[in-house]
Write an enzyme that holds these catalytic residues in place. Sequence first.
Site, short mmCIF file in Angstrom:
data_model
loop_
_atom_site.label_atom_id
_atom_site.label_comp_id
_atom_site.label_asym_id
_atom_site.label_seq_id
_atom_site.Cartn_x
_atom_site.Cartn_y
_atom_site.Cartn_z
N LYS A 229 4.35 39.54 -3.79
CA LYS A 229 3.14 38.79 -4.08
C LYS A 229 1.88 40.19 -4.27
CE LYS A 229 1.75 34.60 -4.07
NZ LYS A 229 1.16 34.24 -5.70
N ARG B 185 0.31 -1.64 0.46
CA ARG B 185 -0.04 -0.10 -0.30
C ARG B 185 0.69 1.13 0.30
NH1 ARG B 185 -2.81 1.96 -2.83
NH2 ARG B 185 -3.48 -0.32 -2.80
N LYS C 51 2.27 24.65 -3.60
CA LYS C 51 0.94 24.61 -3.62
C LYS C 51 0.83 22.96 -3.13
CE LYS C 51 -2.03 28.19 -5.13
NZ LYS C 51 -2.86 28.70 -5.83
N ASP D 50 -0.86 37.58 -12.82
CA ASP D 50 -2.08 37.21 -12.16
C ASP D 50 -3.40 37.51 -12.81
OD1 ASP D 50 -3.05 34.90 -10.08
OD2 ASP D 50 -3.37 37.41 -9.01
N GLU E 157 4.82 39.84 -8.35
CA GLU E 157 2.97 39.36 -8.67
C GLU E 157 2.31 40.95 -8.87
OE1 GLU E 157 -0.83 38.39 -7.08
OE2 GLU E 157 0.41 37.22 -6.79
#
Length: 308
Positions: free
Chosen positions: A170, A103, A138, A221, A200
Amino acid sequence: MSLAPLPRIVIEPMVRAALIEDLGLAGDVTSAAVIPADHQSSFLMVARQPGTIAGLDAAELAFQLVDPTIAVTREVEDGRRVSPGDTIATISGPSRGILTGERTALNFLGHLSGIATVTANLVDAVAGTKASIACTRKTTPGLRALEKYAVRAGGGMNHRFALHDAVLIKDNHVAIAGGVVNAIRRARAGVGHMVKIEVEVDTLDQLREAMEEGVDAVLLDNMTPSQLREAVSIIDGRAIAEASGRVTPETVAMIASSGIDLVSVGWCTHSAPTLDIGLDAPPQQLSGRLSNGTSARGFAALSLTCRR
């Protein structure tokens, strides 16, 4: 593109932690009770869906950490595309060890192959443009190195690995700094000359400000295709142009056709479906019997078809 493997020293802590989680304090009580200690088996690791393979090193290590005498013979390597029914590898050795590691091995291989598969599909979709597909931060906590490796196995590129290896300014940084210009100037004053700076931007006006300050890359973005085309014209090769936001298999080609250099996609690591890969006993093995009279067919069906 050559695919450099991850060093074992990077992979092993992740695989070892997964095995410890599965084995707990008592180990594999089912296999220990049902399978004689000296029983030997061979199993085929088989693709049940079309896809791109990634994670064979982690899968092989899962078996060998359980029992070093288990042999894994690969029929394909990471980065190879497979069809349903293709044999990926043969696993041979002590039956208890194979079933104990099964597994964990399949979890790694299925998850990473799923990431490689969706990445390869996106790469196919932008073929003929200059754009490359890139991943983001992410990722599943603790699995970033493996997941970013899987993106490369699918033909994609890696964005920064962590907060320490590049500056990415950002929207929240911009808001706190009081604007794009202030944020870029503060970043340049705070890092060494070897550290790349990306910013960004949400608007073309912000982009013009960033280009006047001179940055290495610009993240565009959530811009429309027409805005992206204008942005590429403004950048004019002076920085890497990266598009992000609203990227789907249906929109990625249109985004790439704007002339940008990179399309960054978060969901290729955080939401890729697992590629279905099974561990199957060869037909000739199923005809035998265990030493205590239990049918080998019975134990194979019970242990290997359960998806839990």
